[in-house]
Design a protein around this motif. Sequence first.
Motif, PDB file in Angstrom:
ATOM      1  N   GLN A  36       0.213 -40.540  33.459  1.00  0.00           N
ATOM      2  CA  GLN A  36      -0.995 -40.686  32.643  1.00  0.00           C
ATOM      3  C   GLN A  36      -0.799 -40.063  31.269  1.00  0.00           C
ATOM      4  O   GLN A  36      -1.192 -40.648  30.259  1.00  0.00           O
ATOM      5  CB  GLN A  36      -2.183 -40.036  33.339  1.00  0.00           C
ATOM      6  N   TYR A  90      -7.970 -37.152  22.972  1.00  0.00           N
ATOM      7  CA  TYR A  90      -7.865 -35.689  22.965  1.00  0.00           C
ATOM      8  C   TYR A  90      -6.490 -35.289  22.459  1.00  0.00           C
ATOM      9  O   TYR A  90      -5.593 -34.963  23.218  1.00  0.00           O
ATOM     10  CB  TYR A  90      -8.127 -35.122  24.356  1.00  0.00           C
ATOM     11  N   HIS A 145      -0.919 -42.144  27.731  1.00  0.00           N
ATOM     12  CA  HIS A 145      -1.895 -41.838  26.691  1.00  0.00           C
ATOM     13  C   HIS A 145      -1.228 -41.360  25.405  1.00  0.00           C
ATOM     14  O   HIS A 145      -1.738 -41.624  24.319  1.00  0.00           O
ATOM     15  CB  HIS A 145      -2.904 -40.818  27.196  1.00  0.00           C
ATOM     16  N   LYS A 185      -4.934 -31.712  23.359  1.00  0.00           N
ATOM     17  CA  LYS A 185      -4.407 -31.622  24.727  1.00  0.00           C
ATOM     18  C   LYS A 185      -3.065 -32.332  24.840  1.00  0.00           C
ATOM     19  O   LYS A 185      -2.156 -31.858  25.507  1.00  0.00           O
ATOM     20  CB  LYS A 185      -5.388 -32.226  25.733  1.00  0.00           C
ATOM     21  N   LYS A 201       1.827 -38.387  39.074  1.00  0.00           N
ATOM     22  CA  LYS A 201       0.723 -39.242  38.625  1.00  0.00           C
ATOM     23  C   LYS A 201       0.173 -38.754  37.289  1.00  0.00           C
ATOM     24  O   LYS A 201      -0.073 -39.554  36.379  1.00  0.00           O
ATOM     25  CB  LYS A 201      -0.384 -39.245  39.679  1.00  0.00           C
ATOM     26  N   THR A 202       0.021 -37.447  37.170  1.00  0.00           N
ATOM     27  CA  THR A 202      -0.508 -36.875  35.925  1.00  0.00           C
ATOM     28  C   THR A 202       0.476 -37.070  34.780  1.00  0.00           C
ATOM     29  O   THR A 202       0.068 -37.373  33.653  1.00  0.00           O
ATOM     30  CB  THR A 202      -0.802 -35.374  36.112  1.00  0.00           C
ATOM     31  N   MET A 210      -9.174 -33.844  32.362  1.00  0.00           N
ATOM     32  CA  MET A 210      -8.957 -35.274  32.231  1.00  0.00           C
ATOM     33  C   MET A 210      -8.186 -35.540  30.939  1.00  0.00           C
ATOM     34  O   MET A 210      -8.476 -34.977  29.901  1.00  0.00           O
ATOM     35  CB  MET A 210     -10.297 -36.001  32.207  1.00  0.00           C
ATOM     36  N   ILE A 211      -7.201 -36.392  31.026  1.00  0.00           N
ATOM     37  CA  ILE A 211      -6.364 -36.733  29.887  1.00  0.00           C
ATOM     38  C   ILE A 211      -6.851 -38.052  29.302  1.00  0.00           C
ATOM     39  O   ILE A 211      -7.125 -39.008  30.023  1.00  0.00           O
ATOM     40  CB  ILE A 211      -4.887 -36.865  30.308  1.00  0.00           C
ATOM     41  N   ASN A 212      -6.967 -38.088  27.984  1.00  0.00           N
ATOM     42  CA  ASN A 212      -7.365 -39.298  27.291  1.00  0.00           C
ATOM     43  C   ASN A 212      -6.640 -39.331  25.960  1.00  0.00           C
ATOM     44  O   ASN A 212      -6.315 -38.286  25.406  1.00  0.00           O
ATOM     45  CB  ASN A 212      -8.879 -39.309  27.083  1.00  0.00           C
TER      46      ASN A 212
END
Length: 57
Positions: free
Chosen positions: A35, A6, A39, A9, A31-32, A1-3
């Motif tokens: 995101q 982080y 972020h 990452k 989609k990724t 999960m990307i936030n």
Amino acid sequence: MINYRYIEKLKKYIYANGSIIPKKKTGVKTKTQKQISRHIKIARFLSLIPFIIYISK
């Protein structure tokens, strides 16, 4: 999960000059990638990641 919290990452998806690595280079889905980009921009706005990375010579 990307936030945006982080940072380690997110740094995998940023070039040395500070620009975001394109989807073709990272190999992630659309989609990724959206995101990740979102972020990274949030983290830059909150000063967690610098906009420009200076490299001293």
